[in-house]
Write a protein that holds these residues in place. Structure first.
Motif, short mmCIF file in Angstrom:
data_model
loop_
_atom_site.label_atom_id
_atom_site.label_comp_id
_atom_site.label_asym_id
_atom_site.label_seq_id
_atom_site.Cartn_x
_atom_site.Cartn_y
_atom_site.Cartn_z
N SER A 1 10.31 1.44 0.94
CA SER A 1 11.39 2.52 0.78
C SER A 1 11.55 2.91 -0.68
N LEU A 2 12.12 4.15 -0.95
CA LEU A 2 12.23 4.76 -2.09
C LEU A 2 13.28 5.05 -2.49
N ALA A 3 13.81 4.63 -3.82
CA ALA A 3 15.24 4.59 -4.31
C ALA A 3 15.25 5.44 -5.57
N LEU A 4 16.29 6.54 -5.58
CA LEU A 4 16.55 7.20 -6.88
C LEU A 4 18.01 6.85 -7.55
N ILE A 5 17.99 6.38 -8.60
CA ILE A 5 19.26 6.10 -9.25
C ILE A 5 19.59 7.14 -10.30
N SER A 6 20.76 7.95 -10.19
CA SER A 6 21.00 8.95 -11.67
C SER A 6 22.19 8.32 -12.37
N ARG A 7 22.05 8.15 -13.44
CA ARG A 7 23.34 7.92 -14.17
C ARG A 7 23.32 8.87 -15.49
N ILE A 8 24.44 9.71 -15.31
CA ILE A 8 24.81 10.75 -16.35
C ILE A 8 26.11 10.32 -17.10
N GLY B 1 0.92 -1.17 -0.02
CA GLY B 1 0.06 0.03 -0.04
C GLY B 1 0.52 1.44 0.09
N ALA B 2 2.16 1.15 0.12
CA ALA B 2 3.04 2.29 -0.03
C ALA B 2 2.92 2.89 -1.40
N SER B 3 3.19 4.33 -1.64
CA SER B 3 3.08 4.74 -3.19
C SER B 3 4.30 5.92 -3.19
N ALA B 4 4.29 6.06 -4.67
CA ALA B 4 5.32 7.18 -4.96
C ALA B 4 4.76 7.85 -6.18
N ARG B 5 4.70 9.09 -6.32
CA ARG B 5 4.20 9.69 -7.57
C ARG B 5 5.43 10.45 -8.18
N VAL B 6 5.76 10.46 -9.63
CA VAL B 6 6.81 10.77 -10.32
C VAL B 6 6.33 11.76 -11.48
N SER B 7 6.84 12.83 -11.62
CA SER B 7 6.18 13.68 -12.75
C SER B 7 7.17 13.67 -13.88
N LEU B 8 7.02 13.84 -14.93
CA LEU B 8 7.83 14.16 -16.21
C LEU B 8 8.24 15.32 -16.16
N HIS B 9 7.40 16.21 -15.42
CA HIS B 9 8.17 17.66 -15.28
C HIS B 9 9.22 17.57 -14.14
N GLY B 10 10.39 17.69 -14.76
CA GLY B 10 11.69 17.89 -13.70
C GLY B 10 12.07 16.35 -13.44
N GLY B 11 11.44 15.06 -13.95
CA GLY B 11 11.69 13.92 -13.37
C GLY B 11 11.64 14.03 -11.78
N GLN B 12 10.58 14.82 -11.28
CA GLN B 12 10.33 15.03 -9.86
C GLN B 12 9.64 13.96 -9.00
N VAL B 13 10.04 13.35 -7.94
CA VAL B 13 9.23 12.71 -7.10
C VAL B 13 8.40 13.68 -6.52
N THR B 14 6.90 13.71 -6.37
CA THR B 14 6.20 14.68 -5.89
C THR B 14 5.57 14.03 -4.85
N SER B 15 5.48 12.78 -4.67
CA SER B 15 4.68 12.37 -3.50
C SER B 15 5.38 10.94 -3.04
N TRP B 16 5.46 10.57 -1.76
CA TRP B 16 5.85 9.23 -1.36
C TRP B 16 5.26 9.25 0.03
N ARG B 17 4.36 8.21 -0.25
CA ARG B 17 3.48 7.76 1.16
C ARG B 17 3.65 6.30 1.56
N ASN B 18 3.44 6.30 2.95
CA ASN B 18 3.77 4.87 3.59
C ASN B 18 2.51 3.86 3.51
N GLU B 19 2.47 2.77 3.99
CA GLU B 19 1.42 1.91 3.90
C GLU B 19 0.15 2.55 4.49
N GLN B 20 0.45 3.43 5.57
CA GLN B 20 -1.04 4.08 6.08
C GLN B 20 -1.44 5.13 5.36
N GLY B 21 -0.82 5.36 4.12
CA GLY B 21 -1.26 6.41 3.47
C GLY B 21 -0.76 7.99 3.77
N GLU B 22 0.13 8.13 4.76
CA GLU B 22 0.77 9.31 5.32
C GLU B 22 1.63 9.89 4.31
#
Length: 318
Positions: free
Chosen positions: A150-157, A33-54
């Motif tokens: 848990s939320l992970a971001l991996i950047s490869r440039i 039930g955890a979730s994350a939201r990512v926008s193509l605007h900026g490649g930006q994570v805009t939300s990260w919620r735990n299993e309780q929805g917080e």
């Protein structure tokens, strides 16, 4: 929608919708039930919620969600610079661009895809970008949500240029906290930092842990790969694990600065704290064909502190 059918096939628990500007956003979900939201605007994570929805990330109630303005909150990506220098806009241009979904991402290690919901994004410079920063690059970003939330971001440039270039970088992570005066950071004690409120002068951290009673804008240097942010009131600890990111930015604008920011509420500094995995003091230099990788993983654990134990002067380990 273009890609959504294909994406859904091989990335279970990944859904693509559009925001109110018509920009694609991706929702990642974990089985619990955890979730994350990512926008193509900026490649930006805009939300990260735990299993309780917080919600675990802070976004200002006054944030402007209209490209090309970067959104105040979540996890903006600062590249190719952090801060304000030269002709580039503050914190670089990556957080203001529209990214694409990377249909042919390079293979990552088994740990980076096992039992995770994830999305791969890609940014390449436009003609306009090359005028202000004349370097060809490919920036690949994987955002993944593990089964434990848990939320992970991996950047490869990668440098696809004919000559070397240098950049600085930060995951500008806005954590949601109950009350900034009840928060402490552990893992940065005794380290040197550059103080942006004192012309980047270098100081050494004296406290057992970092606590907050006024504006803070610092770059901690040569930091360990694990840093903890303890939120006493919520009995919650954010654990930040990082790799390839030697510096940590700690920022809270406090009262006076908050009032000067149009996209930030006057009192919202009490509910947020930025703790960023970053490369700032010694920028990365890539030769033609070279690639850099920087990753951060955010997780939340219940703090075992209770009010009788809580003592700002004493280092509380895990």
């Amino acid at each position: 929608m273009g890609h959504s059918a294909a994406v859904w096939d091989y990335r279970a628990a990944t859904e693509i919708t559009k925001d109110w500007n018509g920009v694609d956003k991706i929702v990642l979900r974990s089985p619990r039930g955890a979730s994350a939201r990512v926008s193509l605007h900026g490649g930006q994570v805009t939300s990260w919620r735990n299993e309780q929805g917080e919600e675990l990330l802070f976004t200002s109630s006054k944030a402007i969600f209209k490209p090309p303005k970067a959104v105040r909150g979540g996890i903006p990506i600062c590249f190719p610079q952090f801060g304000n220098c030269g002709s580039l806009e503050q914190h670089g241009f990556a957080r203001n661009k529209i990214w694409t979904i990377d249909e042919n991402p390079p293979p990552l290690g088994p740990n980076d895809s096992h039992a995770k919901s994830f999305i791969d994004l890609l940014l390449k410079p436009s003609e306009e970008d090359l005028k202000c920063w004349p370097h060809s690059f490919e920036f690949r970003l994987r955002v993944s949500l593990a089964a434990d939330g848990s939320l992970a971001l991996i950047s490869r440039i990668r440098n696809v240029n004919g000559k070397p270039f240098s950049f600085s970088f930060a995951y500008h992570t806005y954590l949601s906290v109950s009350d900034i005066s009840e928060v402490r950071i552990e893992g940065l004690e005794t380290l040197d930092y550059l103080d942006n409120l004192c012309q980047k002068e270098r100081f050494t951290e004296q406290g057992d842990a970092i606590t907050f009673e006024s504006e803070v804008d610092r770059v901690y240097l040569s930091t360990p790969n694990v840093v903890a942010v303890l939120d006493h009131e919520r009995k919650r600890t954010y654990v930040i694990r990082k790799d390839g990111l030697p510096d940590v930015v700690v920022w809270n604008p406090w009262e006076k600065k908050s009032k000067s920011m149009v996209d930030f509420g006057d009192d919202e500094y009490k509910q947020m704290l930025c703790v960023d995995g970053a490369v700032i003091e010694k920028p990365v230099t890539l030769k033609p064909g070279e690639e850099w990788t920087g990753r951060v993983e955010l997780s939340v654990v219940a703090s075992t502190l209770c009010s009788e134990q809580f003592d700002v002067q004493r280092g509380m380990g895990f």
